[in-house]
Structures are given as C-alpha cells and as structure tokens.
Design an enzyme around this catalytic site. Structure first.
Site, mmCIF file in Angstrom:
data_model
loop_
_atom_site.group_PDB
_atom_site.id
_atom_site.type_symbol
_atom_site.label_atom_id
_atom_site.label_comp_id
_atom_site.label_asym_id
_atom_site.label_seq_id
_atom_site.Cartn_x
_atom_site.Cartn_y
_atom_site.Cartn_z
ATOM 1 N N ASN A 21 0.845 -1.193 0.000
ATOM 2 C CA ASN A 21 0.000 0.000 0.000
ATOM 3 C C ASN A 21 0.886 1.250 0.000
ATOM 4 O O ASN A 21 1.710 1.423 0.903
ATOM 5 C CB ASN A 21 -0.884 -0.038 1.257
ATOM 6 C CG ASN A 21 -1.849 1.120 1.315
ATOM 7 O OD1 ASN A 21 -1.460 2.255 1.101
ATOM 8 N ND2 ASN A 21 -3.100 0.846 1.614
ATOM 9 N N HIS A 24 0.843 5.971 1.993
ATOM 10 C CA HIS A 24 1.648 6.738 2.943
ATOM 11 C C HIS A 24 2.715 7.578 2.236
ATOM 12 O O HIS A 24 3.192 8.564 2.779
ATOM 13 C CB HIS A 24 2.251 5.802 3.984
ATOM 14 C CG HIS A 24 1.194 4.873 4.541
ATOM 15 N ND1 HIS A 24 0.234 5.318 5.412
ATOM 16 C CD2 HIS A 24 0.904 3.581 4.277
ATOM 17 C CE1 HIS A 24 -0.590 4.326 5.687
ATOM 18 N NE2 HIS A 24 -0.202 3.257 5.007
ATOM 19 N N HIS A 57 -5.566 3.754 -1.940
ATOM 20 C CA HIS A 57 -6.917 4.072 -1.481
ATOM 21 C C HIS A 57 -7.276 5.479 -1.949
ATOM 22 O O HIS A 57 -6.670 6.458 -1.514
ATOM 23 C CB HIS A 57 -6.926 3.987 0.055
ATOM 24 C CG HIS A 57 -8.278 4.131 0.677
ATOM 25 N ND1 HIS A 57 -8.509 3.859 2.001
ATOM 26 C CD2 HIS A 57 -9.480 4.524 0.173
ATOM 27 C CE1 HIS A 57 -9.789 4.065 2.289
ATOM 28 N NE2 HIS A 57 -10.394 4.494 1.186
ATOM 29 N N ARG A 59 -9.484 8.038 -1.310
ATOM 30 C CA ARG A 59 -10.481 8.432 -0.315
ATOM 31 C C ARG A 59 -11.380 9.534 -0.856
ATOM 32 O O ARG A 59 -10.964 10.325 -1.699
ATOM 33 C CB ARG A 59 -9.774 8.933 0.955
ATOM 34 C CG ARG A 59 -9.273 7.816 1.835
ATOM 35 C CD ARG A 59 -8.717 8.380 3.136
ATOM 36 N NE ARG A 59 -8.541 7.325 4.095
ATOM 37 C CZ ARG A 59 -9.449 6.988 5.011
ATOM 38 N NH1 ARG A 59 -10.583 7.646 5.099
ATOM 39 N NH2 ARG A 59 -9.221 6.012 5.840
ATOM 40 N N ARG A 63 -7.279 12.718 0.799
ATOM 41 C CA ARG A 63 -6.252 13.213 1.730
ATOM 42 C C ARG A 63 -4.850 12.736 1.358
ATOM 43 O O ARG A 63 -3.879 13.315 1.786
ATOM 44 C CB ARG A 63 -6.574 12.823 3.164
ATOM 45 C CG ARG A 63 -6.457 11.345 3.436
ATOM 46 C CD ARG A 63 -6.566 11.063 4.908
ATOM 47 N NE ARG A 63 -7.940 11.201 5.377
ATOM 48 C CZ ARG A 63 -8.401 10.538 6.435
ATOM 49 N NH1 ARG A 63 -7.598 9.745 7.119
ATOM 50 N NH2 ARG A 63 -9.645 10.670 6.814
ATOM 51 N N GLU A 84 -8.372 0.467 -3.144
ATOM 52 C CA GLU A 84 -9.242 0.463 -1.964
ATOM 53 C C GLU A 84 -10.212 1.619 -2.123
ATOM 54 O O GLU A 84 -9.809 2.732 -2.484
ATOM 55 C CB GLU A 84 -8.421 0.695 -0.705
ATOM 56 C CG GLU A 84 -7.720 -0.516 -0.203
ATOM 57 C CD GLU A 84 -6.955 -0.195 1.077
ATOM 58 O OE1 GLU A 84 -7.285 0.774 1.769
ATOM 59 O OE2 GLU A 84 -6.002 -0.924 1.335
ATOM 60 N N THR A 115 -8.351 3.140 8.037
ATOM 61 C CA THR A 115 -9.582 2.337 8.022
ATOM 62 C C THR A 115 -9.711 1.636 9.380
ATOM 63 O O THR A 115 -8.841 0.853 9.757
ATOM 64 C CB THR A 115 -9.508 1.293 6.892
ATOM 65 O OG1 THR A 115 -9.018 1.931 5.715
ATOM 66 C CG2 THR A 115 -10.865 0.691 6.628
ATOM 67 N N GLU A 165 -10.807 -9.718 2.283
ATOM 68 C CA GLU A 165 -9.562 -9.397 2.984
ATOM 69 C C GLU A 165 -9.916 -9.295 4.459
ATOM 70 O O GLU A 165 -10.746 -8.463 4.861
ATOM 71 C CB GLU A 165 -8.973 -8.069 2.481
ATOM 72 C CG GLU A 165 -7.695 -7.712 3.231
ATOM 73 C CD GLU A 165 -7.034 -6.427 2.718
ATOM 74 O OE1 GLU A 165 -7.286 -6.014 1.581
ATOM 75 O OE2 GLU A 165 -6.262 -5.845 3.505
ATOM 76 N N HIS A 205 -3.698 -5.069 7.459
ATOM 77 C CA HIS A 205 -3.884 -3.912 8.342
ATOM 78 C C HIS A 205 -3.074 -4.075 9.621
ATOM 79 O O HIS A 205 -3.256 -5.026 10.367
ATOM 80 C CB HIS A 205 -5.341 -3.638 8.708
ATOM 81 C CG HIS A 205 -5.570 -2.169 8.967
ATOM 82 N ND1 HIS A 205 -5.173 -1.553 10.121
ATOM 83 C CD2 HIS A 205 -6.101 -1.202 8.180
ATOM 84 C CE1 HIS A 205 -5.466 -0.272 10.040
ATOM 85 N NE2 HIS A 205 -6.026 -0.027 8.886
HETATM 86 N N1 PXP Z 1 -5.740 -3.394 3.805
HETATM 87 C C1 PXP Z 1 -6.709 -2.437 3.875
HETATM 88 C C2 PXP Z 1 -8.075 -2.779 3.388
HETATM 89 C C3 PXP Z 1 -6.425 -1.144 4.370
HETATM 90 O O1 PXP Z 1 -7.392 -0.218 4.433
HETATM 91 C C4 PXP Z 1 -5.100 -0.852 4.744
HETATM 92 C C5 PXP Z 1 -4.760 0.543 5.214
HETATM 93 O O2 PXP Z 1 -4.891 1.450 4.193
HETATM 94 C C6 PXP Z 1 -4.130 -1.868 4.649
HETATM 95 C C7 PXP Z 1 -4.483 -3.133 4.192
HETATM 96 C C8 PXP Z 1 -2.714 -1.627 5.031
HETATM 97 O O3 PXP Z 1 -2.645 -1.325 6.389
HETATM 98 P P1 PXP Z 1 -1.252 -0.804 6.993
HETATM 99 O O4 PXP Z 1 -0.975 0.500 6.330
HETATM 100 O O5 PXP Z 1 -1.553 -0.685 8.447
HETATM 101 O O6 PXP Z 1 -0.233 -1.837 6.671
#
Ligand code: PXP
Length: 251
Positions: A21, A24, A57, A59, A63, A84, A115, A165, A205
């Site tokens: 992901n 960030h 994602h 959003r 953001r 996402e 999330t 997931e 997550h």
């Molecule tokens: N899976 C989903 C559905 C998420 O919303 C997120 C966070 O955006 C992640 C995985 C990844 O989570 P993390 O950034 O805590 O590794």
C-alpha cells in the site's frame, strides 16, 4: 517460508503474495502539497523489489492518493492495481472508468486516521451487493475488507464477492500475548471457514516486521496487504544513504 502442500511426496514451499500500500507516500507528499515523493515512482520500486500488487486508497476527501495518482498508477503498474475504495457513487464511477484489476471495498469515515474496522456487509448488504455487481460488470475483481466473523464471511459470499480481505488490526494491536493468541485464533478460524466457502482469502492492516510471519504462515491466505510498516522502515533504512548523498553536495 511455510510448507504448504506436498506434491509427488515432496514438500512445496509457498508464501502469500504481497500487496504494498503506497498511500503513505502520498501522505508525505501532501505535507508540502508538492510533487515529492511521487507515489508512482514508489510503486515501481515496490514492483522491482518483488511486490505482487500495488494498493492505493482513493479516499472521498483525497487526503493522500488523488485522481491523477490513480490514473498514473493504472498506466505504469506492471503487476496488479488494487484500489481500496468506499461504495460512494462518485468513487465507484471513477473505478469503473479507471478499471483497476481489483477493487477492495472498505468502510470510510471522514475523521478516521486509517480504516478502522471491517465493512459491515450484513448491515449494508443491498448497497454492497449492487456495488459489487457494477464493478464486476466493468471487469473488476472485487474484494471485501471485513472483520474475521462468520456472519460477515457468509454475507460476503452471498453478496457475489469472490475475494475477502480479513482485517488483522485487532491481532496487530493486541496488548499482551493472551490477546494476541486469541485474535490470531479468530483470524485462523475465519481463514479456514472462508476458504471452505470457496472464497479467496487475503489479509491486512497493522502488519509489521514482527507480527507478519505468524499471519503469513496461515496456509489459506493468498495475499497480505501491507503499507505503513514498509514505508516507515524504508525511511529508516534509507535515511543514512540520503544524508550521505546530501553531505557530498555540501562541498
Ligand atoms: N488493507 C486495507 C483494506 C487497508 O485499508 C489498509 C490501510 O490502508 C491496509 C491493508 C494496510 O494497512 P497498513 O498501512 O496498516 O499496513
């Protein structure tokens, strides 16, 4: 690595795939509202390092990842783009145009930092079912981000999704070993149940360099989606090189 199956009497080693992901990276860019760091570039580095898919994602409040990022990612990614998204009509419309390989439906609250919980497929069944049908009609595979509960798994199966997931946040945030074991068992049971319901099982997550191996050993899991810990680690292990490069310029 995990011994998953035996073929011709030989053990075969397999591991879950890794989706990275990159939200960030965009969060950091937005701190200055400039162009660096570029999420597309980060995505290519992740792929080069072996990532099996790129997760982003979009959003509703934009953001971090924005529409231009998404369009660029769609063009340059060589693996799979996993978008996402919430079920909001505007975002569904964008997904149908951009056509990621996969859409992962997540709950979205404006004021949350990330999330927070899984999608409540039971309570929002009709809306989610209709969204899945629309996305699938556009050739997009749909995954539902849910808590590890049989009710949510059953509703996901009924909704027409082929992938789920499982939210690993409670396991990742466990306060002690007892809690961790209990949330791990909950996840493992959910994985076995979902797989027996012929769903593809992914998880993610809050996974980091300490808590991931135990989850990666659950043989029913096909893919782990991880973001925050990887970007944090990249910053720490890359910082020395970045300072040395700048130091060389300060002559
Ligand atoms: N899976 C989903 C559905 C998420 O919303 C997120 C966070 O955006 C992640 C995985 C990844 O989570 P993390 O950034 O805590 O590794």
């Amino acid at each position: 690595m995990v011994i998953r199956q035996k073929r011709n009497g030989k053990a075969t080693l397999t591991m879950p795939k890794l989706g990275v992901n990159i939200d960030h990276v965009a969060t950091l860019r937005q701190a200055r509202q400039g162009i660096d760091p570029e999420p597309g570039y980060a995505a290519l580095i992740c792929e080069d390092a072996g990532a099996d898919s790129i997760v982003a994602h979009l959003r509703e409040d934009r953001r971090h990842i924005n529409d231009a990022d998404l369009n660029l990612l769609r063009k340059i990614i060589n693996t799979r783009l996993n978008l996402e998204m919430s079920c909001a009509a505007e975002i569904v419309g964008i997904a149908c145009k951009v056509r990621p390989d996969q859409a992962t439906l997540v709950p979205e609250k404006r004021r949350e930092l990330t999330t927070e919980g899984g999608l409540d497929v039971v309570a929002n069944f009709k809306k989610i079912k209709n969204t899945i049908a629309k996305l699938q009609d556009h050739g997009i595979e749909v995954s539902l981000f849910i808590d590890p509960s049989k009710r949510q798994i059953d509703a996901s199966k009924k909704s027409g999704a082929r992938i789920i997931e499982l939210h690993t946040g409670r396991y990742a945030d466990a306060l002690d070993r007892e809690q961790e074991n209990s949330y791990f068992k909950e996840l493992e049971d959910a994985c076995i149940y979902a797989k027996s319901s012929e769903l593809v099982v992914n998880a993610g997550h809050g996974l980091d360099y300490f808590n991931t191996p135990k989850i990666a050993a659950i043989k029913e899991i096909e893919e782990l989606n991880i973001g925050y810990s990887i970007i944090c680690r990249a910053l720490i292990i890359g910082l020395k090189k970045a300072v040395m490069e700048m130091k060389r310029l300060c002559v």
